[in-house]
Design a protein around this motif. Structure first.
Motif, short mmCIF file in Angstrom:
data_model
loop_
_atom_site.label_atom_id
_atom_site.label_comp_id
_atom_site.label_asym_id
_atom_site.label_seq_id
_atom_site.Cartn_x
_atom_site.Cartn_y
_atom_site.Cartn_z
N ALA A 1 0.71 -1.27 0.03
CA ALA A 1 0.12 0.10 0.00
C ALA A 1 0.83 1.39 -0.03
CB ALA A 1 -1.06 -0.11 1.06
N ALA A 2 1.85 1.19 0.84
CA ALA A 2 2.72 2.36 0.89
C ALA A 2 3.51 2.51 -0.39
CB ALA A 2 3.96 2.26 2.00
N GLN A 3 4.09 1.50 -1.25
CA GLN A 3 4.61 1.55 -2.50
C GLN A 3 3.50 2.02 -3.53
OE1 GLN A 3 6.12 -2.43 -3.20
NE2 GLN A 3 7.85 -2.16 -2.25
N ASP A 4 2.23 1.72 -3.39
CA ASP A 4 1.31 2.13 -4.36
C ASP A 4 1.06 3.56 -4.11
OD1 ASP A 4 1.03 -0.39 -5.39
OD2 ASP A 4 -1.09 -0.80 -4.13
N LYS A 5 1.11 4.28 -2.98
CA LYS A 5 1.02 5.68 -2.91
C LYS A 5 2.12 6.16 -3.09
CE LYS A 5 -2.06 5.28 1.39
NZ LYS A 5 -2.14 5.58 2.70
N ALA A 6 3.21 5.82 -3.29
CA ALA A 6 4.44 6.55 -3.58
C ALA A 6 4.68 6.41 -5.18
CB ALA A 6 5.60 5.59 -3.06
N GLN A 7 4.10 5.44 -5.72
CA GLN A 7 4.02 5.42 -7.32
C GLN A 7 2.94 6.29 -8.00
OE1 GLN A 7 3.55 1.23 -8.15
NE2 GLN A 7 5.62 0.78 -7.49
N GLU A 8 1.83 6.65 -6.90
CA GLU A 8 0.71 7.23 -7.53
C GLU A 8 1.28 9.00 -7.66
OE1 GLU A 8 -2.64 6.90 -4.74
OE2 GLU A 8 -3.02 4.85 -5.51
N ARG A 9 1.91 9.29 -6.55
CA ARG A 9 2.52 10.66 -6.85
C ARG A 9 3.71 10.45 -7.90
NH1 ARG A 9 4.20 11.63 -1.09
NH2 ARG A 9 3.19 9.56 -0.51
N PRO A 10 3.79 11.63 -8.88
CA PRO A 10 5.02 11.73 -9.67
C PRO A 10 6.28 12.54 -8.80
CG PRO A 10 3.09 13.48 -10.12
CD PRO A 10 2.74 12.59 -9.11
N ALA A 11 7.27 11.65 -9.03
CA ALA A 11 8.55 12.38 -8.32
C ALA A 11 8.59 13.65 -8.73
CB ALA A 11 9.66 11.42 -8.59
N GLU A 12 9.00 14.33 -7.64
CA GLU A 12 9.06 15.84 -7.81
C GLU A 12 10.61 15.94 -8.26
OE1 GLU A 12 8.11 18.39 -4.59
OE2 GLU A 12 5.99 17.31 -4.29
N LYS A 13 10.81 16.88 -8.98
CA LYS A 13 12.14 17.22 -9.51
C LYS A 13 12.74 18.04 -8.67
CE LYS A 13 11.23 16.26 -14.53
NZ LYS A 13 11.36 16.86 -15.75
N LYS A 14 14.25 17.89 -8.49
CA LYS A 14 14.76 18.92 -7.52
C LYS A 14 14.95 20.10 -8.27
CE LYS A 14 16.88 15.62 -4.36
NZ LYS A 14 18.20 15.41 -3.94
N LYS A 15 14.67 21.45 -7.53
CA LYS A 15 14.89 22.59 -8.25
C LYS A 15 16.34 23.09 -7.60
CE LYS A 15 10.28 24.38 -9.00
NZ LYS A 15 9.57 25.41 -8.72
N VAL A 16 17.42 23.05 -8.59
CA VAL A 16 18.95 23.06 -8.07
C VAL A 16 19.17 24.65 -8.20
CG1 VAL A 16 21.07 22.65 -8.71
CG2 VAL A 16 19.43 20.92 -9.00
N GLY A 17 18.52 25.23 -8.93
CA GLY A 17 18.69 26.80 -9.24
C GLY A 17 17.91 27.24 -10.71
N GLU A 18 18.19 28.60 -10.76
CA GLU A 18 17.59 29.34 -12.07
C GLU A 18 18.74 28.82 -13.00
OE1 GLU A 18 16.36 33.46 -11.60
OE2 GLU A 18 15.86 32.84 -9.49
N TYR A 19 18.13 29.04 -14.36
CA TYR A 19 19.15 28.78 -15.40
C TYR A 19 19.28 30.18 -15.89
CZ TYR A 19 20.58 27.73 -20.21
OH TYR A 19 21.42 27.59 -21.45
N ILE A 20 20.84 30.48 -16.20
CA ILE A 20 21.25 31.56 -16.55
C ILE A 20 22.17 31.70 -17.89
CG2 ILE A 20 22.83 33.47 -15.92
CD1 ILE A 20 22.58 32.64 -12.87
N ASP A 21 21.61 32.22 -18.64
CA ASP A 21 22.08 32.33 -20.02
C ASP A 21 23.19 33.48 -20.03
OD1 ASP A 21 22.55 31.58 -22.50
OD2 ASP A 21 21.06 33.21 -23.34
N PHE A 22 24.42 32.53 -20.28
CA PHE A 22 25.67 33.62 -20.27
C PHE A 22 25.79 33.93 -21.68
CE2 PHE A 22 26.17 31.00 -16.56
CZ PHE A 22 26.76 32.05 -15.54
N GLU A 23 26.35 35.47 -21.74
CA GLU A 23 26.62 35.83 -22.96
C GLU A 23 28.12 36.04 -23.14
OE1 GLU A 23 24.80 39.33 -24.03
OE2 GLU A 23 22.96 39.00 -23.22
N GLU A 24 28.80 35.51 -24.18
CA GLU A 24 30.26 35.73 -24.22
C GLU A 24 30.83 37.25 -24.87
OE1 GLU A 24 31.89 33.15 -27.04
OE2 GLU A 24 30.84 31.41 -26.54
N ILE A 25 31.64 37.67 -23.65
CA ILE A 25 32.38 38.93 -24.01
C ILE A 25 33.58 38.89 -25.03
CG2 ILE A 25 33.18 40.83 -22.75
CD1 ILE A 25 31.38 40.07 -20.52
N GLU A 26 33.70 39.83 -25.88
CA GLU A 26 34.82 39.66 -26.77
C GLU A 26 35.66 40.79 -26.46
OE1 GLU A 26 33.77 39.65 -30.93
OE2 GLU A 26 32.12 38.14 -30.65
#
Length: 87
Positions: free
Chosen positions: A62-87
């Protein structure tokens, strides 16, 4: 003080032999009942252990069924930052 007599010794031996045979006879009558009670108690013990094992298995599933019913939450590591190259 009295001394031991042959008749007293003989009387004691007869009493010991009679008690021995009486106990043997009684045990022959009671042995099946005693064995039956022991077997019955062992069956109950095994049945209870089996029920406990089944209950634990059902709780785990029953505990495994409950665990399988909920989708696994993805860990939020941080924000995605788009770096620009400086010449």
């Amino acid at each position: 003080m009295e001394t031991a007599s042959f008749s007293g010794l003989l009387r004691s031996l007869v009493i010991i032999v009679l008690v021995y045979y009486a106990l043997r006879y009684i045990m022959r009558l009671l042995a099946p009942v005693i064995v039956q009670q022991v077997v019955k108690k062992a069956e109950q013990s095994i049945y209870q252990r089996q029920q406990n094992t089944q209950d634990q298995y059902q709780q785990q599933s029953a505990a495994q069924d409950k665990a399988q019913e909920r989708p696994a939450e993805k860990k939020k590591v941080g924000e995605y930052i788009d770096f620009e190259e400086i010449e």
